[in-house]
Design a protein around this motif. Structure first.
Motif: not given
Lengths: 153, 360
Positions: B45-51
């Protein structure tokens, strides 16, 4: 399967019940605050330019150039879209918003090259403003000619 | 609210009856599958989804949106490439151990997938059903395995927020204010392995697949896709549950793809007319933390339900905490050209039922 008009109407009513309202008051307030702040910044620059001896006309032009430049820099830094997300038209309507509308496609389509990317698509968003701005000027010009109105100085 | 909403009853399309005689492999619109197992999954996943709240469940969280590539499109391809590579690593397989790759994404001509497939040396069938591509691919892979035509199929979908923004909406840096009903395209990719034999590593069995019909309720607003897709989800879910003779009590959870905050209650109202008092989970809602992440009504994108399936649904089934789960992917089949030409948004939904390995 396409819903017939009766089904569509019933569905529209059902949908209305569950669709969140656009927060108009909050949006309008943020547009007022942010849009007003941008104009205040512009005014500060204009006063500054006039204090340094520029005529109001020159100072106005230079202010527009300055605000466009600030809009372009904030777009390049990836900040201007965050401002508009909160401020809506308060961020889009000032000339810095126009700058954002020209710079953002230039950045986006740089990857497709200088000619077919940047060159062809830089006015993809601002194009309508230019097209209909020109059209409106032509119509106003025609009114002046047809009715032989005195031209403003 | 036990009483069906009258508007929901009026809006509902009549059930679709097909002239297929019921067999042990098929009932109504639903394919009944026996030997089709999910034996592995991987997600990037990208950083946003990772948060977001599911961060623990992803195999890799990219630290920048471009993944070190030169464009959003290349970044999306890279996401799918990494998901497939991680799937192979996790299962101790090589790419050549798969008979077929069934995959798709949201980009024009599904280029993110095709360009990934260029570097994956297995036969490739590209699929497109927008955000319903994932359940479409899993269902088809299961049918191919159960039918004996494939032994092991890789299924993958991807989407990238910025690639989708520039294609469907505006340049990524253009400022605009979206209405609360709009959705956020997820950045990520997930890959699954579907096999005809469970072996020792069964995560879940794919028990049934109901392909949906395309449904159009005249919704023209691309910032309210949940509204356009809810009737399709309700239609497919109702058929799926009817054919299987299942109700809410038979499932650990029933998931919709990305109906988000507007579509979920609408779909629940429509299903209530069918007599199902279902509490729907939604992948678009669960992928993000709406309190802290400004994604408006929730996530969407071809990766959205794939990621939630890999990071949330499959672990529950594998651990046996849920005996059974249903996932109904939902796709809006419009393009920027069609809505600019005034066309409404057709939608489709495909449902699969997954069972825990021990649940028969």
């Amino acid at each position: 399967m396409r819903a017939d008009p009766t089904q569509q109407a019933a569905y529209g009513r059902l949908l209305k019940k569950h669709t969140p309202a656009v927060p108009v008051v909050r949006n309008a307030l943020m547009a007022f605050i942010v849009g007003g702040s941008i104009c205040a910044v512009g005014q500060i620059f204009m006063n500054l330019f006039m204090r340094h001896g520029l005529s109001p006309e020159r100072a106005g032009t230079l202010t527009a150039v300055t605000v466009v430049f600030i809009g372009a820099v904030l777009t390049a830094l990836g900040l201007y879209d965050e401002i508009v997300r909160v401020a809506g038209m308060g961020g889009s309507l000032p000339i810095s918003g126009f700058s954002n509308a020209v710079v953002s496609p230039a950045m986006e389509f740089r990857r497709e090259g200088w000619v077919l990317g940047v060159g062809a698509r830089i006015f993809g968003i601002a194009g309508p403003v230019i097209t209909f701005g020109l059209l409106t000027s032509m119509l106003v010009g025609a009114v002046y000619v047809l009715f032989r109105l005195p031209l403003p100085k | 609210m036990a009483v069906p909403n009258t508007d929901a009853a009026r809006a509902l399309p009549p059930p679709l009856t097909l002239s297929v005689p019921p067999t042990e492999r098929r009932k109504g619109r639903t394919m009944l599958l026996r030997q089709a197992w999910i034996t592995g999954a991987a997600s990037v996943v990208g950083p946003t989804e990772g948060r977001g709240p599911l961060s623990e469940g992803f195999d890799e969280v990219a630290d920048d949106h471009l993944l070190g590539r030169g464009s959003w499109e290349k970044a999306e391809s890279e996401l799918m490439r990494r998901a497939l590579a991680r799937l192979c690593d996790r299962m101790g397989l090589r790419q050549g151990d798969f008979d077929l790759l069934l995959a798709g994404d949201l980009l024009n001509q599904t280029v993110a997938t095709a360009f990934t497939a260029r570097d994956v040396d297995v036969p490739f069938c590209g699929l497109y059903n927008a955000c319903a591509t994932f359940t479409e691919a899993v269902g088809l892979a299961a049918a191919l395995c159960d039918g004996g035509y494939c032994r092991r199929v890789a299924v993958a979908t991807s989407s990238h927020h910025d690639a989708a923004e520039r294609q469907y909406r505006f340049p990524t840096e253009l400022g605009n204010q979206r209405p609360p009903s709009s959705q956020w395209t997820a950045t990520g990719a997930a890959a699954l392995a579907v096999e005809a034999a469970a072996g020792t590593r069964a995560w879940a069995r794919i028990a049934a697949f109901t392909p949906g019909r395309v449904v159009d309720y005249g919704i023209r607003d691309p910032f309210n896709m949940g509204a356009a897709m809810a009737p399709a989800a309700a239609d497919t879910l109702a058929a799926h549950l009817f054919d299987l003779g299942f109700g809410p009590q038979d499932y650990g959870a029933v998931y919709t793809g990305d109906l988000a905050l507007v579509g979920v209650p609408v779909c629940e109202d429509l299903l209530r007319v069918h007599g199902h008092a279902l509490h729907l989970h939604d992948c678009g809602v669960e992928l993000y933390d709406r309190g802290h992440q400004d994604v408006h009504a929730g996530g969407s994108g071809a990766a959205c339900c794939a990621l939630v399936c890999a990071a949330r649904i499959l672990p529950e089934l594998r651990a046996g905490t849920w005996r059974r789960a249903c996932l109904c992917g939902t796709g809006a089949l419009h393009s920027p050209t069609t809505y600019q030409q005034g066309e409404s948004i057709p939608a489709v939904a495909h449902a699969i039922t997954l069972q825990a390995p021990g649940a028969g």
